[in-house]
Every structure is written in C-alpha cells, then in structure tokens.
Design an enzyme around this catalytic site. Structure first.
Site, PDB file in Angstrom:
ATOM      1  N   TYR A 157      41.873  29.159  39.402  1.00  0.00           N
ATOM      2  CA  TYR A 157      41.563  29.813  38.124  1.00  0.00           C
ATOM      3  C   TYR A 157      42.092  28.897  37.013  1.00  0.00           C
ATOM      4  O   TYR A 157      43.284  28.610  36.970  1.00  0.00           O
ATOM      5  CB  TYR A 157      42.277  31.159  38.006  1.00  0.00           C
ATOM      6  CG  TYR A 157      41.749  32.255  38.907  1.00  0.00           C
ATOM      7  CD1 TYR A 157      42.108  32.340  40.252  1.00  0.00           C
ATOM      8  CD2 TYR A 157      40.902  33.237  38.389  1.00  0.00           C
ATOM      9  CE1 TYR A 157      41.637  33.366  41.053  1.00  0.00           C
ATOM     10  CE2 TYR A 157      40.427  34.274  39.194  1.00  0.00           C
ATOM     11  CZ  TYR A 157      40.794  34.327  40.525  1.00  0.00           C
ATOM     12  OH  TYR A 157      40.331  35.345  41.325  1.00  0.00           O
ATOM     13  N   TYR A 197      47.165  41.279  42.686  1.00  0.00           N
ATOM     14  CA  TYR A 197      45.995  40.537  43.161  1.00  0.00           C
ATOM     15  C   TYR A 197      45.641  40.918  44.601  1.00  0.00           C
ATOM     16  O   TYR A 197      44.470  41.143  44.913  1.00  0.00           O
ATOM     17  CB  TYR A 197      46.238  39.029  43.032  1.00  0.00           C
ATOM     18  CG  TYR A 197      44.995  38.199  43.186  1.00  0.00           C
ATOM     19  CD1 TYR A 197      44.206  37.872  42.087  1.00  0.00           C
ATOM     20  CD2 TYR A 197      44.577  37.741  44.434  1.00  0.00           C
ATOM     21  CE1 TYR A 197      43.043  37.130  42.216  1.00  0.00           C
ATOM     22  CE2 TYR A 197      43.418  36.995  44.587  1.00  0.00           C
ATOM     23  CZ  TYR A 197      42.662  36.688  43.476  1.00  0.00           C
ATOM     24  OH  TYR A 197      41.513  35.944  43.612  1.00  0.00           O
ATOM     25  N   LYS A 200      38.566  42.772  41.506  1.00  0.00           N
ATOM     26  CA  LYS A 200      38.951  44.137  41.869  1.00  0.00           C
ATOM     27  C   LYS A 200      37.797  45.113  42.123  1.00  0.00           C
ATOM     28  O   LYS A 200      38.002  46.163  42.744  1.00  0.00           O
ATOM     29  CB  LYS A 200      39.813  44.746  40.742  1.00  0.00           C
ATOM     30  CG  LYS A 200      41.187  44.154  40.628  1.00  0.00           C
ATOM     31  CD  LYS A 200      42.138  44.778  41.633  1.00  0.00           C
ATOM     32  CE  LYS A 200      43.320  43.906  41.949  1.00  0.00           C
ATOM     33  NZ  LYS A 200      43.246  43.174  43.204  1.00  0.00           N
ATOM     34  N   HIS A 228      43.260  33.094  52.777  1.00  0.00           N
ATOM     35  CA  HIS A 228      44.090  32.197  51.968  1.00  0.00           C
ATOM     36  C   HIS A 228      45.462  32.826  51.740  1.00  0.00           C
ATOM     37  O   HIS A 228      45.566  34.037  51.596  1.00  0.00           O
ATOM     38  CB  HIS A 228      43.435  31.956  50.605  1.00  0.00           C
ATOM     39  CG  HIS A 228      42.105  31.267  50.688  1.00  0.00           C
ATOM     40  ND1 HIS A 228      41.337  31.018  49.582  1.00  0.00           N
ATOM     41  CD2 HIS A 228      41.412  30.765  51.738  1.00  0.00           C
ATOM     42  CE1 HIS A 228      40.223  30.398  49.945  1.00  0.00           C
ATOM     43  NE2 HIS A 228      40.240  30.250  51.255  1.00  0.00           N
ATOM     44  N   PRO A 231      35.381  40.575  36.247  1.00  0.00           N
ATOM     45  CA  PRO A 231      35.601  40.063  37.611  1.00  0.00           C
ATOM     46  C   PRO A 231      36.840  39.179  37.801  1.00  0.00           C
ATOM     47  O   PRO A 231      37.158  38.817  38.935  1.00  0.00           O
ATOM     48  CB  PRO A 231      34.320  39.259  37.889  1.00  0.00           C
ATOM     49  CG  PRO A 231      33.737  38.942  36.565  1.00  0.00           C
ATOM     50  CD  PRO A 231      34.161  40.019  35.634  1.00  0.00           C
TER      51      PRO A 231
END
Ligand code: RFL
Ligand code: PHB
Length: 406
Positions: A204, A388, A300, A73, A296
C-alpha cells in the site's frame, strides 16, 4: 404458491454463505439472483480474506480449494517517501494471516457446495420485489428467466443480500431507516495483468501523485490499483499511461521495480462509506453491501458480509430450535457494532493513504507523521494489524450469552 423458510435475495458472498450456513442447520432457503451463474462467477472484485472468513470456510467444509490455491501472507508493506515498511501481522496478532483468494473463487466454491447439496439458486430472475415484510408471511415476487410469468414465494423470513443497488433496503420504509452516507473524492483504477508477483506481500503506497496498491491473484496473475479521479473514464487511460503512474508511485530509493505484463482487464470504481440503521424491519434482514459499504482500502467489504450472515444464521437457527427470537431481534445492533468499527478502519486507511486534489502541505505532513507512527510504534502497528486481519465476532452481545454452534 411456493413456500420456503428463508427467502434470500442475491447470490453474492452474503447470500451464498447464508444459504450454506442455513443448509448445515437444516433450514430451507431459496436464493434468487438477477445475474447468470457465469456472470457471478466471473466478476472481479475483492481479493483479501480475514482470518475469520478463512476459518469459517474451513469449519463449514468449503475451504479445500482455498487452502490449496490461496496465498497466505504474514504481513503487508506500507510504502511512503520511497521506502517500504513491513507490518508483520502474523506476529502482531498471535498467528493470524492475510489470505489472498479472489472473491469470484469464493463464489464458485459456495455455488458448487449449494448445488451439490441439492440446494436451490434461481439465476437470471427479473423484477424481484418484496411484499408484506412487516407481517408473519413476507413474500418475494419475481420473473423466472427475466421475462417469464410473475411467481411468488411465501417465506418465514427474507434476507436482503442484494448489494448496494438491490430492492431490499428500499423495502424498509424511509421513515424507519437512517442512512449515513459519505461519497469519497477518490476512485480506484484496477487492472489485472499476466505477470509473476512483484513482491511477496501486498504493498500500500502513499505517493504525492496518489495512492497505489500492488496485490496479487496467483503466480501468473497480478492485481494492481492506482488512485484516480472518480469521475475519470477508463478510455482516458492507455496501458502506457497506467504503467507510467504505477512505476512513479511505487518506485523506491533502493531500486525496487514493478514487473510489467499484458493488461487483461481494467476498470474504475468510485468509493463511498455508507451504513443503513437498522439492518432489519419486520421479517426482513439486510446483510452485506445491501446494508453497508466501505471503501476498499481496508479490504473489509466481503468479510463484513460474511460476518453479518454468521450472526444471522445463528439467530435463525436459535429461533427455529427454540421459538425464542431474542437473537433475531438484536441482529441489527449486534452487527452494527462491528460494522462501525470496520467503517472507521476503512476510512482511516483511506485517509492515511490517498492524496486529496487540494491537499495542504500541513495535511500532507500529518499523513506522513501518521504513516511514520504506525510503522514505528508497536502499539500503533498492533492496532492496524488486529483491524486488518479482522476483529473478533461479538456473539456474546447477542443478548443473554445464548450459545448456538456454527
Ligand atoms: P454483492 O457481492 O454485491 O452481491 C449482491 C448480489 O445480489 C444480486 N442482485 C440481485 N439479485 C436479485 N434481484 C435483484 N434485484 C438484485 N440486485 C442485485 C447481484 O447481482 C449480486 O450477485 O454483495 P454482498 O454479497 O453483500 O458482498 C459484498 C462484497 O461483494 C463487497 O463488499 C466486496 O467486493 C468489497 N471489496 C472487498 N472486500 C473485501 O473484503 N476484501 C477486498 O479485498 C475487497 N476489495 C472490494 C474490493 C470491492 C471492489 N469493488 C469493485 C467495489 C475491491 C474492489 C475494487
Ligand atoms: C485486491 O487484491 O483486490 C485488494 C487487495 C487489498 C485491498 C483491496 C483490494 O485493500
């Protein structure tokens, strides 16, 4: 008594990747795992790989299936006030991706590579214990197949890769280690469903009813999470109740809807932030969840485990090639710099996206302002994106800029 160079406790991502990296450098190791091969290859956990983890798998010959079956992605969506806002990670980080490939697939690839190369993994062992870790010949004792006769392996070094509840961390005397621990007031109810993806990238969501995450595994299987009370029990959550919450939390004003499908697995996990300092004592070195835990939300945990063992493998390689243990001595301080940044990022993502049971209207407005800022300022989006997709490794910190190849 058996002997090996590095005794590795735990066949999770940390232990298996370490064994793989050591094997490539001609360093012998034995991996001891308390579960069966079937169990470790079937446990559903992480889904997102940092670019550095993907690159390492490719560079070390275990990335073929990942490149065929993984999903690459270019961004993620942050959703709040019933609107989606895309963060284009690819553009903001100069071409890095968010890779979706399940942790148990990484495990399968690493187990297969290890066994194909003639490496050893002792599955289903019991009563693993560590001895003499502060001497030159540390030992691991265990029972093969849980109830066989106790056996001992004498090692040059021990790598404690046995997750948060394993015996390695307690083998560092309590007087030597400092533990930073925060249990978060959030749980995640996770489901796997049989359905096509509802969106091309991860979503998210911050919603007054709580956080929700829309993730994926494949064209046919999706992974979805909702924030719940960490003390709640899965028996309280019928499929209908889960779908009602998921729809309420993810719906948008432009009519986006989640695609439903049969729920094939569900469970609740609690969350904590935890760091053990130092990560080493004598000839024992902790890596991955044995040493630190992140909530979570930043995706990571697995990636940190892989980063730790990259540092550790280089340090072992250097000491075996030159006799110089400088890199090994600075293992803990090298890893902790990156670990604390990942702790910070995971805590930040978690606080920005979850709703506290007793959240004040002021706190809610601050959260929304943070989301507005991070999705509208290029500087803020860039900061989120670089964290990220994964911060760079800091090998040069491993003293004197000694160069050791992968
Ligand atoms: P693991 O995977 O826990 O492996 C430790 C292994 O040690 C074995 N073991 C023992 N073996 C011998 N003797 C003993 N006494 C033993 N005690 C334990 C265990 O059986 C096990 O096989 O630790 P490792 O290798 O450090 O890897 C860490 C990751 O598994 C973990 O951080 C991630 O799963 C966290 N995580 C995520 N990480 C990501 O990078 N990206 C994600 O998207 C992501 N999503 C997640 C997650 C974790 C989750 N849960 C379930 C907590 C999503 C969830 C829901
Ligand atoms: C997952 O797909 O399991 C997943 C994705 C992103 C996260 C955590 C878990 O932040």
């Amino acid at each position: 008594m058996r002997k090996t160079q590095v005794g590795i406790i735990g066949a999770g991502p940390a232990g298996l990747m370490l064994a793989h990296l050591l094997q490539r450098r001609g360093i012998e190791s034995i991996v001891l795992e308390s579960r069966t091969r079937k169990e470790i290859e079937g446990t559903i956990r992480a889904g997102v790989l940092e670019q550095g983890t993907v690159d390492l798998m490719n560079e070390t010959g275990v990335g073929d299936r990942l490149m065929r079956e993984g999903h690459f992605h270019h961004g993620i969506e942050l959703r709040f006030n019933r609107k989606g806002h895309r963060i284009n990670m690819h553009e903001l980080t100069g071409g890095k991706n968010v890779t979706v490939y399940a942790q148990h697939e990484v495990i399968k690839d690493l187990v297969a590579a290890r066994l194909n190369q003639g490496g050893e993994i002792l599955f289903n062992v019991g009563d693993v214990s560590l001895h003499d870790v502060d001497t030159d010949s540390p030992k691991i004792r265990f029972r093969p197949d849980k109830d066989g006769e106790v056996q001992e392996i004498e090692c040059d070094y021990i790598a404690g890769c046995d997750g948060f509840h394993g015996p390695s961390r307690p083998a560092i005397p309590a007087s030597v280690r400092k533990e930073y621990d925060t249990v978060l007031p959030y749980g995640w109810l996770g489901i796997l469903i049989e359905a096509p993806p509802s969106a091309p990238e991860l979503i998210y969501t911050n919603h007054p009813r709580g956080f929700a995450l829309v993730s994926t595994r494949s064209a046919e299987i999706q992974r979805l999470y909702i924030q719940v009370d960490p003390k709640d029990e899965i028996a309280n959550w019928s499929d209908d109740r889960i779908w009602t919450e998921l729809h309420a939390r993810t719906e948008t004003e432009d009519g986006w809807t989640l695609i439903e499908g049969p729920i094939i697995q569900k469970g609740i996990v609690s969350m904590r932030s935890f760091v053990c300092d130092p990560l080493q004592y004598g000839r024992l070195f902790l890596a991955g969840d044995a040493a630190h835990i992140v909530p979570p939300t930043g995706a990571k945990g697995l990636n940190l485990a892989v980063a730790d063992v990259q540092v550790l493998a280089r340090a072992f390689s250097h000491v075996y090639q030159t006799g110089d243990d400088t890199l090994l001595q600075s293992y803990s301080s090298t890893c902790l710099r990156r670990v604390w940044k990942a702790e910070r990022f995971s805590w930040y993502m978690t606080s920005m996206l979850h709703r506290k049971a007793e959240q004040s209207p002021f706190e809610q407005q601050i959260q929304l302002a943070e989301l507005d800022y991070v999705t509208s300022s290029e500087a803020a989006s860039k900061s989120l994106a670089e964290n990220y997709v994964g911060l760079p490794m800091e090998y040069e910190e491993m003293s004197g800029k000694i160069s050791v190849n992968i």
